[in-house]
Design a protein around this motif. Structure first.
Motif, mmCIF file in Angstrom:
data_model
loop_
_atom_site.group_PDB
_atom_site.id
_atom_site.type_symbol
_atom_site.label_atom_id
_atom_site.label_comp_id
_atom_site.label_asym_id
_atom_site.label_seq_id
_atom_site.Cartn_x
_atom_site.Cartn_y
_atom_site.Cartn_z
ATOM 1 N N ILE A 46 -31.641 32.501 -36.489
ATOM 2 C CA ILE A 46 -32.344 33.388 -37.422
ATOM 3 C C ILE A 46 -31.705 34.776 -37.408
ATOM 4 N N ALA A 47 -31.402 35.281 -36.202
ATOM 5 C CA ALA A 47 -30.760 36.594 -36.094
ATOM 6 C C ALA A 47 -29.375 36.573 -36.737
ATOM 7 N N TRP A 63 -36.967 26.058 -38.874
ATOM 8 C CA TRP A 63 -36.714 26.951 -37.739
ATOM 9 C C TRP A 63 -37.967 27.724 -37.359
ATOM 10 N N LEU A 64 -38.725 28.126 -38.352
ATOM 11 C CA LEU A 64 -39.938 28.909 -38.079
ATOM 12 C C LEU A 64 -41.072 28.043 -37.538
ATOM 13 N N LEU A 65 -41.037 26.747 -37.853
ATOM 14 C CA LEU A 65 -42.114 25.854 -37.433
ATOM 15 C C LEU A 65 -42.020 25.451 -35.966
ATOM 16 N N LYS A 66 -40.903 25.738 -35.309
ATOM 17 C CA LYS A 66 -40.745 25.344 -33.907
ATOM 18 C C LYS A 66 -41.825 26.013 -33.062
ATOM 19 N N PRO A 111 -47.968 25.696 -39.523
ATOM 20 C CA PRO A 111 -47.452 26.243 -40.786
ATOM 21 C C PRO A 111 -47.948 27.665 -41.072
ATOM 22 N N GLU A 112 -49.200 27.938 -40.722
ATOM 23 C CA GLU A 112 -49.746 29.287 -40.953
ATOM 24 C C GLU A 112 -49.037 30.312 -40.070
ATOM 25 N N GLU A 113 -48.793 29.940 -38.816
ATOM 26 C CA GLU A 113 -48.092 30.843 -37.895
ATOM 27 C C GLU A 113 -46.641 31.048 -38.323
ATOM 28 N N ALA A 114 -46.041 30.002 -38.882
ATOM 29 C CA ALA A 114 -44.662 30.117 -39.360
ATOM 30 C C ALA A 114 -44.572 31.107 -40.520
ATOM 31 N N ARG A 167 -42.533 34.731 -40.729
ATOM 32 C CA ARG A 167 -41.652 35.154 -41.812
ATOM 33 C C ARG A 167 -42.056 36.543 -42.314
ATOM 34 N N ASN A 168 -43.363 36.758 -42.443
ATOM 35 C CA ASN A 168 -43.850 38.067 -42.891
ATOM 36 C C ASN A 168 -43.496 39.167 -41.898
ATOM 37 N N VAL A 169 -43.546 38.833 -40.593
ATOM 38 C CA VAL A 169 -43.228 39.831 -39.570
ATOM 39 C C VAL A 169 -41.762 40.239 -39.673
#
Length: 266
Positions: free
Chosen positions: A54-55, A223-226, A230-233, A237-239
């Motif tokens: 991601i970075a 990658w975000l779902l790890k 889904p809500e936390e992912a 993304r928003n963060v």
């Protein structure tokens, strides 16, 4: 699953493992893809996992949007059968843990590592790179490891996986977004970065909210779902988007810190 790829990055399938790049802490590798091009593959199964990918994606595409030369970034699919014939057990494990979507950069064949003794960088370009690394909190552009290449007499930026270190500890990300970047004191180009204020004005105008949103929106959902729902992912993304927006608004803080560090080093 929602498709996030507004930058229209290509996706390739890894066809052949060529050789490991053992100088990298995360053991990246040169691979050949099904488009017959060579890439430097960054593995999701390596030490920092998808956070490093991601970075790499965010840092590299921000650099590109600011006009820097960055090798093409692609998503790279690794098949579950890919590592079975690999004799090295460490590499075999890495390939096994990296099944699915990874990240790769076009391999610049024949490129050489940037050496500040051999190649002088003008103050404007030095200031631009120092600004970028202060913005994305990239700790990995030092004299020991410049993460810059000379290719056909032009400077290319690589390896942004050590950026955005706030995402290794999410608790105080808002505070981290507004902090000066103390590690800039070790930046290889800091001694020549004498035009930081001019660059700050120009780059702050270039990095529009739309550009930042498009880059963050390109992070694959997978990658975000790890380890997240889904809500936390979606919240993650928003963060990322809010962190970059806050940091850009606080750019004078990290510019001043870089100027102070430069004066102390001269």
């Amino acid at each position: 699953m929602e498709n996030h790829n507004p930058l229209q990055l290509r996706t390739v399938n890894v066809a052949r493992y060529v050789t490991p790049l053992r100088e990298g802490g995360s053991l990246p590798a040169i691979v050949e893809a099904d488009d017959e091009f060579l890439y430097v593959l960054k593995f999701r199964g390596a030490g920092q996992g998808v956070k490093a990918l991601i970075a790499e994606l965010i840092g590299g595409e921000i650099a590109r949007s600011l006009g820097f030369r960055v090798p093409e970034i692609v998503f790279a699919e690794v098949d579950s059968a890919f590592g079975r014939t690999e004799p090295d057990e460490e590499i075999q494990d890495l390939l096994q843990f990296s099944e699915g979507l990874n990240l790769a950069l076009h391999y610049l064949s024949g490129a050489i590592t940037y050496d500040p003794v051999v190649t002088k960088i003008d103050p404007l370009l030095a200031s631009q790179i120092v600004w970028l690394d202060s913005f994305i909190t990239n700790v990995d552009r030092t004299a020991r490891n410049t993460n810059m290449l000379m290719w056909y007499k032009e400077l290319w930026l690589i390896d942004h996986g050590a950026s955005l270190y706030f995402h290794h500890s999410w608790d105080n990300w808002e505070e981290q977004a507004k902090r000066p970047f103390q590690a800039i004191k070790d930046h290889v180009l800091l001694p020549w970065a004498s035009q930081l204020e001019e660059v700050d004005v120009a780059f702050s105008a270039l990095l529009t909210a739309e550009k930042l949103e498009a880059i963050v929106a390109s992070i694959p959902e997978d990658w975000l779902l790890k380890d997240r729902t889904p809500e936390e992912a979606q919240e993650a993304r928003n963060v990322y988007k809010q962190f970059l927006t806050l940091r850009l608004n606080a750019s004078k803080t990290f510019v001043k810190a870089a100027q102070h560090a430069r004066q102390a080093n001269i």
